[in-house]
Design a protein around this motif. Structure first.
Motif, PDB file in Angstrom:
ATOM      1  N   THR A  18       0.466  -1.216   0.139  1.00  0.00           N
ATOM      2  CA  THR A  18      -0.456  -0.164  -0.097  1.00  0.00           C
ATOM      3  C   THR A  18       1.408   1.591  -0.274  1.00  0.00           C
ATOM      4  N   CYS A  19       1.705   1.731   0.336  1.00  0.00           N
ATOM      5  CA  CYS A  19       2.881   2.230   0.709  1.00  0.00           C
ATOM      6  C   CYS A  19       3.632   2.758  -0.496  1.00  0.00           C
ATOM      7  N   VAL A  20       3.842   1.452  -1.990  1.00  0.00           N
ATOM      8  CA  VAL A  20       4.478   1.923  -3.256  1.00  0.00           C
ATOM      9  C   VAL A  20       3.702   2.920  -3.678  1.00  0.00           C
ATOM     10  N   LEU A  21       2.030   2.167  -4.067  1.00  0.00           N
ATOM     11  CA  LEU A  21       1.331   2.768  -4.607  1.00  0.00           C
ATOM     12  C   LEU A  21       0.412   3.978  -3.856  1.00  0.00           C
ATOM     13  N   ALA A  22      -0.046   3.863  -2.319  1.00  0.00           N
ATOM     14  CA  ALA A  22       0.467   5.334  -1.905  1.00  0.00           C
ATOM     15  C   ALA A  22       1.245   7.060  -2.773  1.00  0.00           C
ATOM     16  N   CYS A  23       2.153   6.170  -2.937  1.00  0.00           N
ATOM     17  CA  CYS A  23       3.541   6.834  -3.176  1.00  0.00           C
ATOM     18  C   CYS A  23       3.525   7.600  -4.422  1.00  0.00           C
ATOM     19  N   LYS A  24       2.934   6.759  -5.444  1.00  0.00           N
ATOM     20  CA  LYS A  24       2.736   6.677  -6.969  1.00  0.00           C
ATOM     21  C   LYS A  24       0.986   7.771  -7.462  1.00  0.00           C
ATOM     22  N   ASP A  25       0.682   7.304  -6.461  1.00  0.00           N
ATOM     23  CA  ASP A  25      -0.845   7.791  -6.388  1.00  0.00           C
ATOM     24  C   ASP A  25      -0.639   9.250  -6.513  1.00  0.00           C
ATOM     25  N   ASN A  26       0.234   9.248  -4.758  1.00  0.00           N
ATOM     26  CA  ASN A  26       0.353  10.768  -4.865  1.00  0.00           C
ATOM     27  C   ASN A  26       1.432  12.050  -5.472  1.00  0.00           C
ATOM     28  N   LYS A  27       2.679  11.407  -5.882  1.00  0.00           N
ATOM     29  CA  LYS A  27       3.549  11.636  -7.115  1.00  0.00           C
ATOM     30  C   LYS A  27       2.845  11.824  -8.733  1.00  0.00           C
ATOM     31  N   ASP A  28       1.725  10.788  -8.841  1.00  0.00           N
ATOM     32  CA  ASP A  28       1.290  10.631 -10.197  1.00  0.00           C
ATOM     33  C   ASP A  28       2.786   9.855 -10.858  1.00  0.00           C
ATOM     34  N   LEU A  29       3.224   9.001 -10.802  1.00  0.00           N
ATOM     35  CA  LEU A  29       4.165   8.682 -11.313  1.00  0.00           C
ATOM     36  C   LEU A  29       3.704   7.539 -12.178  1.00  0.00           C
ATOM     37  N   SER A  30       4.846   7.686 -13.789  1.00  0.00           N
ATOM     38  CA  SER A  30       4.371   6.659 -13.786  1.00  0.00           C
ATOM     39  C   SER A  30       4.270   5.442 -13.446  1.00  0.00           C
ATOM     40  N   ALA A  31       4.011   3.532 -14.600  1.00  0.00           N
ATOM     41  CA  ALA A  31       3.719   2.394 -14.003  1.00  0.00           C
ATOM     42  C   ALA A  31       5.643   1.774 -13.655  1.00  0.00           C
ATOM     43  N   GLU A  32       6.462   2.717 -14.855  1.00  0.00           N
ATOM     44  CA  GLU A  32       7.758   2.123 -14.558  1.00  0.00           C
ATOM     45  C   GLU A  32       8.698   2.465 -13.346  1.00  0.00           C
ATOM     46  N   ILE A  33       8.071   4.413 -12.870  1.00  0.00           N
ATOM     47  CA  ILE A  33       8.621   4.714 -11.559  1.00  0.00           C
ATOM     48  C   ILE A  33       8.147   4.526 -10.768  1.00  0.00           C
ATOM     49  N   SER A  34       9.102   4.260  -9.102  1.00  0.00           N
ATOM     50  CA  SER A  34       8.344   4.465  -7.877  1.00  0.00           C
ATOM     51  C   SER A  34       9.313   4.428  -7.529  1.00  0.00           C
ATOM     52  N   PHE A  35       9.033   6.000  -6.239  1.00  0.00           N
ATOM     53  CA  PHE A  35       9.620   6.043  -4.972  1.00  0.00           C
ATOM     54  C   PHE A  35      10.173   4.795  -4.185  1.00  0.00           C
ATOM     55  N   ARG A  36       9.218   4.025  -3.944  1.00  0.00           N
ATOM     56  CA  ARG A  36       9.163   3.311  -2.751  1.00  0.00           C
ATOM     57  C   ARG A  36       9.320   2.066  -3.287  1.00  0.00           C
ATOM     58  N   LYS A  37      10.038   1.331  -2.789  1.00  0.00           N
ATOM     59  CA  LYS A  37       9.512  -0.498  -2.761  1.00  0.00           C
ATOM     60  C   LYS A  37       9.586  -1.526  -1.915  1.00  0.00           C
ATOM     61  N   VAL A  38       8.953  -2.727  -1.879  1.00  0.00           N
ATOM     62  CA  VAL A  38       9.438  -3.527  -0.922  1.00  0.00           C
ATOM     63  C   VAL A  38       9.973  -4.865  -1.714  1.00  0.00           C
ATOM     64  N   TYR A  39      10.780  -4.880  -0.796  1.00  0.00           N
ATOM     65  CA  TYR A  39      11.488  -6.597  -1.424  1.00  0.00           C
ATOM     66  C   TYR A  39      11.197  -7.862  -0.287  1.00  0.00           C
ATOM     67  N   GLU A  40      10.890  -8.264  -1.190  1.00  0.00           N
ATOM     68  CA  GLU A  40      10.210  -9.695  -0.798  1.00  0.00           C
ATOM     69  C   GLU A  40      11.843 -10.523  -0.338  1.00  0.00           C
ATOM     70  N   TYR A  41      12.358 -10.811   0.488  1.00  0.00           N
ATOM     71  CA  TYR A  41      13.599 -11.850   0.337  1.00  0.00           C
ATOM     72  C   TYR A  41      13.481 -12.990   1.665  1.00  0.00           C
ATOM     73  N   GLY A  42      13.726 -13.994   0.866  1.00  0.00           N
ATOM     74  CA  GLY A  42      13.463 -15.021   1.761  1.00  0.00           C
ATOM     75  C   GLY A  42      14.749 -16.793   1.161  1.00  0.00           C
ATOM     76  N   GLY A  43      14.605 -17.422   1.336  1.00  0.00           N
ATOM     77  CA  GLY A  43      15.127 -18.683   1.670  1.00  0.00           C
ATOM     78  C   GLY A  43      14.772 -19.726   1.833  1.00  0.00           C
ATOM     79  N   LEU A 202      12.002  -8.647 -10.686  1.00  0.00           N
ATOM     80  CA  LEU A 202      11.148  -7.674 -12.120  1.00  0.00           C
ATOM     81  C   LEU A 202      11.000  -6.652 -10.938  1.00  0.00           C
ATOM     82  N   GLU A 203      10.001  -6.915  -9.988  1.00  0.00           N
ATOM     83  CA  GLU A 203       8.562  -5.431  -9.083  1.00  0.00           C
ATOM     84  C   GLU A 203       9.610  -4.911  -9.123  1.00  0.00           C
ATOM     85  N   VAL A 204      11.007  -4.770  -8.111  1.00  0.00           N
ATOM     86  CA  VAL A 204      11.481  -3.830  -7.672  1.00  0.00           C
ATOM     87  C   VAL A 204      12.587  -3.441  -8.169  1.00  0.00           C
ATOM     88  N   GLY A 205      14.097  -3.670  -9.447  1.00  0.00           N
ATOM     89  CA  GLY A 205      14.578  -3.411 -10.384  1.00  0.00           C
ATOM     90  C   GLY A 205      15.442  -3.840  -9.816  1.00  0.00           C
TER      91      GLY A 205
END
Length: 215
Positions: A18-43, A202-205
């Protein structure tokens, strides 16, 4: 100067983004750009002994934006002097009049915080919602988090909530001294750990350090 920074509670984050999408909406970012990202880390894996199966699998999330570092690599490497730290808040920002969109800042930052907007031919980044902070409000990502896993404020307050970010898949903090303070989840691995992998590259870059972590 009162340095501001983020706090991330890994015990609360559910990876909803939700943090990622809220930022994109507030800053009117394109689909290719995100200022915040959420890493999924596991093993981890499954193993069998005496007919019994057991596992050491783990997984957790890490939400990251610009960390408004004490020693920003982006600012040090910018050939145009287009990046600066606000003298009152320590928030790092870009001057679009000076920026030539070369992308040096994006390459230099170990957190991949700056992005190059190909349409504008300028570097863009999280500015900590400076206009909201000036009005006494929190950044939109903080207010949007349904689990209250994010916070923002003077680093003296954020330090009381967690330790300076040093968990995988993030790099060691010594190089830039990020103003991100983390309360790690029970599964959290130390920075530069090779116990796991980023499951959503692929999601976070893709960063150069991601390849190192995966090897």
């Amino acid at each position: 100067m009162t340095q501001y920074g983020f706090h991330f509670d890994g015990k609360r984050c559910t990876g909803c983004k939700t943090c990622v999408l809220a930022c994109k909406d507030n800053k009117d970012l394109s689909a290719e750009i995100s200022f915040r990202k959420v890493y999924e880390y596991g093993g981890g894996t499954w193993s069998q002994s005496d007919g019994l199966w057991s596992n050491d699998a783990f997984g957790y999330y890490v939400s990251v934006a610009c960390n408004h570092c004490d020693s920003p690599a982006c600012m040090a490497k910018c050939p145009q002097g287009a990046i600066s730290k606000d003298p009152d808040t320590g928030i790092v920002n870009n001057d679009p009049e000076k920026c030539i969109g070369c992308g040096t800042c994006a390459i230099a930052c170990p957190y991949s915080a700056p992005k190059v907007d190909e349409e504008k031919k300028k570097a863009v980044r999280c500015n900590g919602c400076a206009e909201r902070v000036a009005a006494g409000e929190k950044p939109v990502c903080v207010e949007a988090c349904p689990a209250r896993a994010l916070d923002f404020g003077p680093v003296g307050e954020m330090k009381k909530l967690g330790e300076r970010a040093a968990i995988a898949p993030l790099p060691l903090p010594e190089a830039t001294v990020p103003n991100l303070f983390v309360k790690p989840s029970a599964d959290a691995r130390p920075a530069e750990s090779k116990d796991g992998v980023v499951a959503n590259l692929l999601e976070v870059g893709f960063r150069a350090t991601d390849k190192e972590i995966m090897e």
